[in-house]
Each structure stands twice: as C-alpha cells, then as structure tokens.
Design an enzyme around this catalytic site. Structure first.
Site, mmCIF file in Angstrom:
data_model
loop_
_atom_site.group_PDB
_atom_site.id
_atom_site.type_symbol
_atom_site.label_atom_id
_atom_site.label_comp_id
_atom_site.label_asym_id
_atom_site.label_seq_id
_atom_site.Cartn_x
_atom_site.Cartn_y
_atom_site.Cartn_z
ATOM 1 N N HIS A 194 0.830 -1.197 0.000
ATOM 2 C CA HIS A 194 0.000 0.000 0.000
ATOM 3 C C HIS A 194 0.865 1.247 0.000
ATOM 4 O O HIS A 194 2.033 1.231 0.407
ATOM 5 C CB HIS A 194 -0.965 -0.002 1.194
ATOM 6 C CG HIS A 194 -0.300 0.062 2.532
ATOM 7 N ND1 HIS A 194 0.292 1.192 3.030
ATOM 8 C CD2 HIS A 194 -0.133 -0.886 3.480
ATOM 9 C CE1 HIS A 194 0.782 0.959 4.229
ATOM 10 N NE2 HIS A 194 0.546 -0.321 4.522
ATOM 11 N N GLU A 202 -3.260 -6.505 7.085
ATOM 12 C CA GLU A 202 -1.994 -6.620 7.791
ATOM 13 C C GLU A 202 -2.210 -7.357 9.109
ATOM 14 O O GLU A 202 -3.336 -7.619 9.510
ATOM 15 C CB GLU A 202 -1.422 -5.227 8.047
ATOM 16 C CG GLU A 202 -1.056 -4.525 6.755
ATOM 17 C CD GLU A 202 -0.539 -3.111 6.952
ATOM 18 O OE1 GLU A 202 -0.039 -2.786 8.037
ATOM 19 O OE2 GLU A 202 -0.653 -2.338 5.994
#
Length: 161
Positions: free
Chosen positions: A11, A84
């Site tokens: 990201h 995550e």
C-alpha cells in the site's frame, strides 16, 4: 501444472508510516504522498494483463488499488484475509511507546517468535496462515492468469503455483 502470477502490491504511504506507528487493523488512509504513489502505480501497471485485483478492505490498501483498477476497468475484490497483522494493544503506538507501556510485550515482540501474539492481536504464524490461505484461494480461482493483490507490508512480485 499451470501457475498463477501474483503481483503483491504494498500500500501507499500513510501518515502513520512516516510516524512509525503500528497500523495493523486500524483503518488509516493514505497520505498525500500515498495518493501520488497509488496514481504512479496505476500508470506503471496500466499495460499489464491482469485478470483480477484483490485487496483488503482497509482504506490504505483499497485506495492504492483504485487507480490501477480504474485504468484496467476492473472491480476490486475485497478479502479481509489480506489485512496486515493484527497488533492488538500495540496498534496506534510507536516502538518507543510500546516499550514504555508494554515492556514485556515489547521484549517478546522483538524476539520475533512466530507463535507469540501480543494482547488482543495475532501471532506471526496466524498472519502467515491467513494470508497464505487467501493467496491459495485466489491462485486457485485464476490458474494461468496474472492477479494483483494489495495486501500487506512487503512489496514483491512472485509466481504462486
């Protein structure tokens, strides 16, 4: 056996990346730099032949995939297994804050034991199992194709069989 190519995309930057704060499952958006990084990724990968794009539903991953998806005319497929690691009580804190507030947890975290999980979080092994399960399912659905995945912390491109 036919392989599936997985393009694993990190990201874009968030303000918390700059501050070295643990994000985990907290939904932290992209910074202005992260938005520019996502736009650049979209331009760079626009010529790729990609069958599908998968992302966690967290804003930083999703918004990283949006420009790329728009250029290719693809919808992004959400999969929460691509999030995550859940860092539980460490989320929102810097390493110095973790060391001060949770000294024993900090010590154990730094030992990098994949079986250890911080309070209210998940172990490294749980993260690995969760993400590999998602990648296996994605690869199975897209045999012989290239798929983009905007999941976790480390950038890489690999082939998954």
């Amino acid at each position: 056996m036919t392989s599936t190519a997985l393009l694993l995309i990190r990201h874009g930057e968030t303000a918390w990346n700059v501050e070295h704060r643990i994000q985990g499952h907290l939904d932290i958006p992209l910074s202005a730099t992260g938005i520019r990084q996502a736009a650049s990724l979209g331009q760079r990968l626009a010529a790729e032949t990609v069958a599908a794009i998968y992302s966690s539903e967290l804003a930083r991953a999703w918004l990283t995939a949006v420009p790329f998806a728009a250029r290719l005319g693809l919808d992004i497929v959400p999969d929460s297994r691509l999030r995550e690691r859940s860092f539980g009580v460490f989320e929102g804190l810097t390493a110095d804050e973790i060391a001060a507030r949770h000294p024993e947890g900090f010590r154990l975290w730094r030992m990098r034991d994949p079986a250890w999980a911080m309070d209210e979080g998940e172990s490294g092994q749980q993260l690995i199992d969760r993400v590999l399960s998602a990648l296996h399912d994605i690869a199975s659905r897209h045999r012989g194709e290239t798929v983009a995945v905007a999941p976790i912390e480390r950038p890489m491109a690999t082939a998954y069989t």
